[in-house]
Design a protein around this motif. Structure first.
Motif, mmCIF file in Angstrom:
data_model
loop_
_atom_site.group_PDB
_atom_site.id
_atom_site.type_symbol
_atom_site.label_atom_id
_atom_site.label_comp_id
_atom_site.label_asym_id
_atom_site.label_seq_id
_atom_site.Cartn_x
_atom_site.Cartn_y
_atom_site.Cartn_z
ATOM 1 N N TYR A 20 0.878 -1.165 0.000
ATOM 2 C CA TYR A 20 0.000 0.000 0.000
ATOM 3 C C TYR A 20 0.919 1.220 0.000
ATOM 4 O O TYR A 20 1.577 1.516 0.997
ATOM 5 N N GLU A 23 1.619 5.338 -0.892
ATOM 6 C CA GLU A 23 0.953 6.634 -1.023
ATOM 7 C C GLU A 23 1.985 7.741 -1.240
ATOM 8 O O GLU A 23 2.921 7.890 -0.461
ATOM 9 N N GLN A 26 -0.692 10.203 -5.661
ATOM 10 C CA GLN A 26 -1.445 8.989 -5.965
ATOM 11 C C GLN A 26 -1.273 7.924 -4.893
ATOM 12 O O GLN A 26 -0.376 7.992 -4.051
ATOM 13 N N THR A 27 -2.175 6.936 -4.965
ATOM 14 C CA THR A 27 -2.139 5.780 -4.071
ATOM 15 C C THR A 27 -2.107 4.522 -4.924
ATOM 16 O O THR A 27 -2.851 4.410 -5.914
ATOM 17 N N ASN A 52 -2.058 0.171 -4.751
ATOM 18 C CA ASN A 52 -2.220 -1.070 -4.002
ATOM 19 C C ASN A 52 -1.971 -2.235 -4.956
ATOM 20 O O ASN A 52 -2.637 -2.350 -5.980
#
Length: 302
Positions: A175, A177, A181-182, A184
């Motif tokens: 995960y 960050e 943006q993020t 996963n």
């Protein structure tokens, strides 16, 4: 006019004889620099560097590997105090990235005749990061590489351990960050680089890791199997030497001013070549935070 400098010397680094190396350093530097020699026997490089800053040292010289330079650099962030580097470790990735010669004699000449260059540094969970933070495969490789083998075979010892680890790929959830943006996904390795030598294979997703762009270079390796893992490593190696970005679906790369990474399960973290706890990590770039003495020719080209 004779300058005053603190020389932080790590006798345990590298494979060469520490006494002979120190004699060579003194022969070259002491005619022009008044050296306050501080070995890292009982006091950490970080403490020694902080003491040097408090005592108004005009220059701090670090002789050791990336871990020694990294620990000492924490004290001089944003101080403007010139940092001289004499590479004496296994990899010396930071020195390589800055064009600092690997031979002690030439590195000492760089300190005497080179020019100060402002380069980025980062903080990883509050600790200085000059090269990179590795999560997953590379961190596990560093942890499992025998210290005696590292002394005998240098970087080849890491390569041998890495080949063994490829027999059982260890995937984990990531995960990630940044300020924009993020992400996963499932990965085999995550590398966040401030600088990187060509041999820092898993750091070269973006084409050319730039040491003074104010950005972190993030590479996420997500191969589906062992064969793809080998191809991904090969492509990243080529990128490191050519500066041409790889174009593979199983290599994600981006640049950011800061990044937070957590994983499931928790994974070991290697900070500048040394194991430094587990995830999560919070890394921020400090643009131009270090002033490093680099070869004059390199400085003129940049």
């Amino acid at each position: 006019m004779t300058r005053n400098a603190c020389l932080i010397f790590n006798p345990s680094a590298g494979k060469s004889n520490p006494i002979e190396d120190l004699v060579a350093i003194r022969e070259i530097l002491e005619p022009q620099i008044n050296l306050d020699i501080r070995p890292t026997h009982e006091v950490s490089p970080s403490e020694l560097a902080h003491e040097a800053v408090e005592s108004k040292a005009e220059m701090i010289i670090v002789c050791g590997g990336d871990g020694t330079v990294s620990a000492a650099s924490e004290a001089v962030i944003n101080t403007g105090i010139p940092l001289g580097i004499i590479p004496r470790g296994t990899v010396n990735a930071f020195a390589q990235a800055l064009g600092i010669p690997a031979k002690i004699k030439d590195a000492c000449k760089t300190i005497l005749t080179g020019k100060p260059r402002k380069v980025d540094v980062a903080l990883c969970n509050g600790k200085a990061m000059i090269v990179l933070t590795a999560i997953g495969f590379e961190a596990e490789t560093i942890k499992q590489t025998d210290k005696k083998a590292k002394k005998l075979f240098g970087i080849l010892a890491f390569l041998g351990t890495g080949i063994k680890l490829l027999k059982h790929l260890d995937y984990f959830k990531v995960y990630l960050e940044t300020e924009e943006q993020t992400i996963n996904l499932s990965a085999l390795a995550v590398t966040i680089a401030n600088s990187a030598a060509p041999t820092s294979i898993l750091a070269h997703g973006p084409a050319g890791v730039i040491v003074d762009d104010g950005l972190l270079d993030i590479t996420i390796v997500t191969p589906a199997n062992r064969k793809n893992a080998l191809f991904a490593a090969y492509h990243l190696l080529i990128t490191g030497f050519t500066g041409t970005a790889t174009n593979r679906d199983d290599i994600q790369h981006l640049r950011a001013k800061s990044v937070k990474v957590r994983t499931e399960p928790l994974k070991k973290v290697a900070l500048d070549g040394d194991i430094n706890g587990t995830t999560p990590v919070d890394i921020k770039c400090i643009p131009g935070g270090l002033t490093v003495l680099v070869p004059l020719v390199l400085e003129e080209k940049t």
